[in-house]
Design a protein around this motif. Structure first.
Motif, mmCIF file in Angstrom:
data_model
loop_
_atom_site.group_PDB
_atom_site.id
_atom_site.type_symbol
_atom_site.label_atom_id
_atom_site.label_comp_id
_atom_site.label_asym_id
_atom_site.label_seq_id
_atom_site.Cartn_x
_atom_site.Cartn_y
_atom_site.Cartn_z
ATOM 1 N N ASN A 140 1.454 3.018 8.677
ATOM 2 C CA ASN A 140 2.746 2.780 9.519
ATOM 3 C C ASN A 140 2.599 2.782 10.855
ATOM 4 O O ASN A 140 1.923 3.496 11.375
ATOM 5 N N ASN A 141 3.183 1.644 11.367
ATOM 6 C CA ASN A 141 3.458 1.605 12.728
ATOM 7 C C ASN A 141 4.653 0.878 13.030
ATOM 8 O O ASN A 141 5.626 0.482 12.209
ATOM 9 N N ASP A 142 4.797 0.412 14.321
ATOM 10 C CA ASP A 142 6.117 -0.325 14.682
ATOM 11 C C ASP A 142 6.450 -1.732 13.881
ATOM 12 O O ASP A 142 7.583 -2.160 14.026
ATOM 13 N N HIS A 143 5.542 -2.350 13.334
ATOM 14 C CA HIS A 143 5.758 -3.532 12.559
ATOM 15 C C HIS A 143 4.870 -3.676 11.327
ATOM 16 O O HIS A 143 5.077 -4.482 10.555
ATOM 17 N N VAL A 144 4.208 -2.375 11.043
ATOM 18 C CA VAL A 144 3.409 -2.550 9.630
ATOM 19 C C VAL A 144 4.381 -1.351 8.761
ATOM 20 O O VAL A 144 4.273 -0.299 9.269
ATOM 21 N N PHE A 145 4.637 -1.521 7.682
ATOM 22 C CA PHE A 145 5.418 -0.684 6.682
ATOM 23 C C PHE A 145 4.684 -0.348 5.292
ATOM 24 O O PHE A 145 4.514 -1.279 4.686
ATOM 25 N N ALA A 146 4.323 0.796 5.060
ATOM 26 C CA ALA A 146 3.828 1.269 3.853
ATOM 27 C C ALA A 146 5.048 1.426 2.953
ATOM 28 O O ALA A 146 5.829 1.935 2.843
ATOM 29 N N CYS A 147 4.801 0.523 1.945
ATOM 30 C CA CYS A 147 6.118 0.400 0.796
ATOM 31 C C CYS A 147 5.882 0.655 -0.449
ATOM 32 O O CYS A 147 6.756 0.708 -1.332
ATOM 33 N N GLY A 148 4.397 1.003 -0.597
ATOM 34 C CA GLY A 148 4.255 1.633 -2.101
ATOM 35 C C GLY A 148 4.925 3.091 -2.423
ATOM 36 O O GLY A 148 5.282 3.585 -1.526
ATOM 37 N N LEU A 149 4.806 3.516 -3.678
ATOM 38 C CA LEU A 149 5.119 4.917 -3.692
ATOM 39 C C LEU A 149 3.883 5.789 -3.383
ATOM 40 O O LEU A 149 2.804 5.905 -3.997
ATOM 41 N N SER A 150 3.881 6.637 -2.279
ATOM 42 C CA SER A 150 2.988 7.254 -1.766
ATOM 43 C C SER A 150 2.756 8.765 -2.714
ATOM 44 O O SER A 150 3.493 9.168 -3.239
ATOM 45 N N LEU A 151 1.204 9.033 -2.778
ATOM 46 C CA LEU A 151 0.862 10.393 -3.089
ATOM 47 C C LEU A 151 1.979 11.493 -2.414
ATOM 48 O O LEU A 151 2.394 12.319 -3.214
ATOM 49 N N GLN A 152 1.850 11.253 -1.310
ATOM 50 C CA GLN A 152 2.466 12.288 -0.592
ATOM 51 C C GLN A 152 3.911 12.531 -0.969
ATOM 52 O O GLN A 152 4.376 13.710 -1.153
ATOM 53 N N ASP A 153 4.576 11.379 -0.847
ATOM 54 C CA ASP A 153 6.060 11.438 -1.269
ATOM 55 C C ASP A 153 6.481 12.152 -2.847
ATOM 56 O O ASP A 153 7.177 12.915 -2.955
ATOM 57 N N GLU A 154 5.615 11.698 -3.818
ATOM 58 C CA GLU A 154 5.870 12.121 -5.016
ATOM 59 C C GLU A 154 5.506 13.593 -5.361
ATOM 60 O O GLU A 154 6.009 14.311 -5.760
ATOM 61 N N ILE A 155 4.422 13.896 -4.783
ATOM 62 C CA ILE A 155 3.885 15.333 -5.026
ATOM 63 C C ILE A 155 4.790 16.357 -4.307
ATOM 64 O O ILE A 155 4.829 17.347 -4.601
ATOM 65 N N HIS A 156 5.161 15.859 -2.842
ATOM 66 C CA HIS A 156 6.170 16.830 -2.255
ATOM 67 C C HIS A 156 7.463 16.922 -3.241
ATOM 68 O O HIS A 156 7.788 18.139 -3.167
ATOM 69 N N ALA A 157 7.925 15.922 -3.726
ATOM 70 C CA ALA A 157 9.056 15.966 -4.559
ATOM 71 C C ALA A 157 8.607 16.854 -5.771
ATOM 72 O O ALA A 157 9.810 17.789 -6.045
ATOM 73 N N LEU A 158 7.696 16.673 -6.392
ATOM 74 C CA LEU A 158 7.453 17.421 -7.731
ATOM 75 C C LEU A 158 7.109 18.918 -7.376
ATOM 76 O O LEU A 158 7.679 19.574 -8.240
ATOM 77 N N PHE A 159 6.559 19.258 -6.437
ATOM 78 C CA PHE A 159 6.427 20.730 -6.127
ATOM 79 C C PHE A 159 7.627 21.440 -5.489
ATOM 80 O O PHE A 159 7.787 22.576 -5.667
ATOM 81 N N ALA A 160 8.447 20.611 -4.736
ATOM 82 C CA ALA A 160 9.961 21.054 -4.372
ATOM 83 C C ALA A 160 10.700 21.532 -5.754
ATOM 84 O O ALA A 160 11.351 22.511 -5.641
ATOM 85 N N SER A 189 0.734 -1.083 0.098
ATOM 86 C CA SER A 189 -0.057 0.079 -0.066
ATOM 87 C C SER A 189 0.687 1.414 -0.175
ATOM 88 O O SER A 189 1.775 1.348 0.480
ATOM 89 N N ASN A 190 0.293 2.300 -0.634
ATOM 90 C CA ASN A 190 1.057 3.657 -0.393
ATOM 91 C C ASN A 190 0.336 4.741 0.573
ATOM 92 O O ASN A 190 0.683 5.773 0.494
ATOM 93 N N ASP A 191 -0.326 4.098 1.403
ATOM 94 C CA ASP A 191 -0.910 4.977 2.461
ATOM 95 C C ASP A 191 -0.290 5.189 3.767
ATOM 96 O O ASP A 191 -0.027 4.063 4.599
ATOM 97 N N LEU A 192 0.367 5.999 3.795
ATOM 98 C CA LEU A 192 1.290 6.397 5.259
ATOM 99 C C LEU A 192 0.772 6.164 6.225
ATOM 100 O O LEU A 192 1.325 5.990 7.372
ATOM 101 N N LYS A 193 -0.727 6.268 6.319
ATOM 102 C CA LYS A 193 -1.340 6.188 7.785
ATOM 103 C C LYS A 193 -1.151 4.770 8.421
ATOM 104 O O LYS A 193 -1.414 4.703 9.452
#
Length: 344
Positions: free
Chosen positions: A131-151, A125-129
């Motif tokens: 994430n906890n101490d043993h579950v990790f979101a490993c997809g390419l997230s919307l937040q990460d991509e859009i953050h990089a694009l607008f930077a 999944s790309n849903d960052l929500k």
């Protein structure tokens, strides 16, 4: 030992998975022998039936390519799309489980996270929500991509935007992230930001609208523009652009790339006859680091890795973190134009 467990189907024969010592157990067969013949086991939770069957099978192929010739690991697949799946019964099958890969969709993650509270779960999944101490979101997230694009856009002094997003829940999610990122640079709806929501729009009308807007940049997620006829720089998501690069020439996107990608794509095509998708690359990278952690016992969390999608690490709080570069499609090929925007 490559073990594909899905109702009534031998995946290794169906998809040409390498046959090195491979066998097939049916997860729903009451006569299934419990795992324990090998020192370790890895569970794959993927949609092996239904509307996303091809997504699950292709990701399974990629994972097993990364794990071929693994003498100390057993593998099993749960069909996450099968509504008759008894998750509590599944829990008892894995006494020596080392890791879980999947599921793909965030709404499924909580169910399995509760079943395996002490096992690292690498969701696709790309849903960052999640994430906890043993579950990790490993997809390419919307937040990460859009953050990089607008930077990147800010570094290019692009200070006026037209956002063209389809109506619906997915469009709402994208728009929320886009507006949040633009707000960081003092750009809010008004003269510098125009937002268009649509149910249907023709390529001709959309392209004309962009020209008349006189905005410096446009963000879209549907192939509704003739990018080559625009002065405005056009941005989209990597999953969109790379799914059909022939119709996205000129578009800019954030992506994570690495030299291992070419080798993996060639191997995948030689075995399965098709090109791997982004989820397949993610699955392959995950299986490689799981295998590495088993072969040379160490924690997966907190270490840096190289894979098909470049440099990444697994952070206990924030999940999988990648360094994203900025690419433009030119003649259907991705060309790097800016580098390394951290996901922070």
């Amino acid at each position: 030992m490559l073990v594909a467990c899905s109702p009534g189907k031998d995946i290794s024969r169906d998809k040409k998975i390498p046959a090195s010592g491979s066998g097939v157990d049916e997860f729903f067969d009451p006569n299934l022998k419990l795992f324990g013949q090998r020192k370790n086991s890895v569970l794959l939770i993927l949609p092996m039936s239904g509307g996303n069957e091809s997504v699950g099978k292709n990701t399974l192929n990629a994972c097993l390519l990364a794990a071929e010739d693994s003498p100390n690991i057993d593998f099993c697949v749960i069909d996450s799309a099968n509504p008759s799946m008894d998750k509590l019964a599944a829990y008892g099958k894995f006494g020596n489980l080392k890791a879980v890969v999947g599921p793909i969709f965030s709404h499924e993650v909580k169910r399995y996270g509760a079943l395996f509270p002490n096992i690292p779960i690498f969701s696709l999944s790309n849903d960052l929500k999640i994430n906890n101490d043993h579950v990790f979101a490993c997809g390419l997230s919307l937040q990460d991509e859009i953050h990089a694009l607008f930077a990147h856009a800010n570094s290019q002094n692009l200070d006026s935007f037209l956002i063209m997003i389809p109506e619906g829940e997915f469009g709402n999610q994208i728009l929320e992230v886009v507006c949040s990122e633009l707000k960081k640079y003092g750009i809010e709806e008004g003269d510098d930001l125009e937002i268009i929501r649509y149910v249907s729009i023709s390529r001709k009308v959309a392209t004309k609208y962009v020209k008349n807007s006189h905005k410096k940049a446009v963000f879209i997620v549907d192939p509704i523009l003739n990018v080559s006829k625009l002065d405005a720089q056009t941005f989209t998501l990597s999953s969109v652009a790379l799914s059909n690069p022939e119709i996205w020439d000129g578009v800019i996107f954030a992506f994570s790339d690495g030299p291992e990608q070419v080798e993996f794509m060639q191997k995948y095509r030689s075995v399965f006859g098709t090109s791997p998708k982004i989820l397949d690359m993610i699955g392959h990278d995950l299986m490689r680091i799981i295998r590495e952690s088993i072969d040379s016992p160490k924690s997966i969390v907190g270490n840096g890795y190289h894979g098909c999608l470049g440099e990444f690490s697994i952070d206990k709080k924030n999940g999988l973190r990648r360094k994203l570069n900025i690419f433009r499609l030119e003649n259907s090929k991705k060309v790097e134009i800016d580098s390394e925007y951290d996901q922070s």
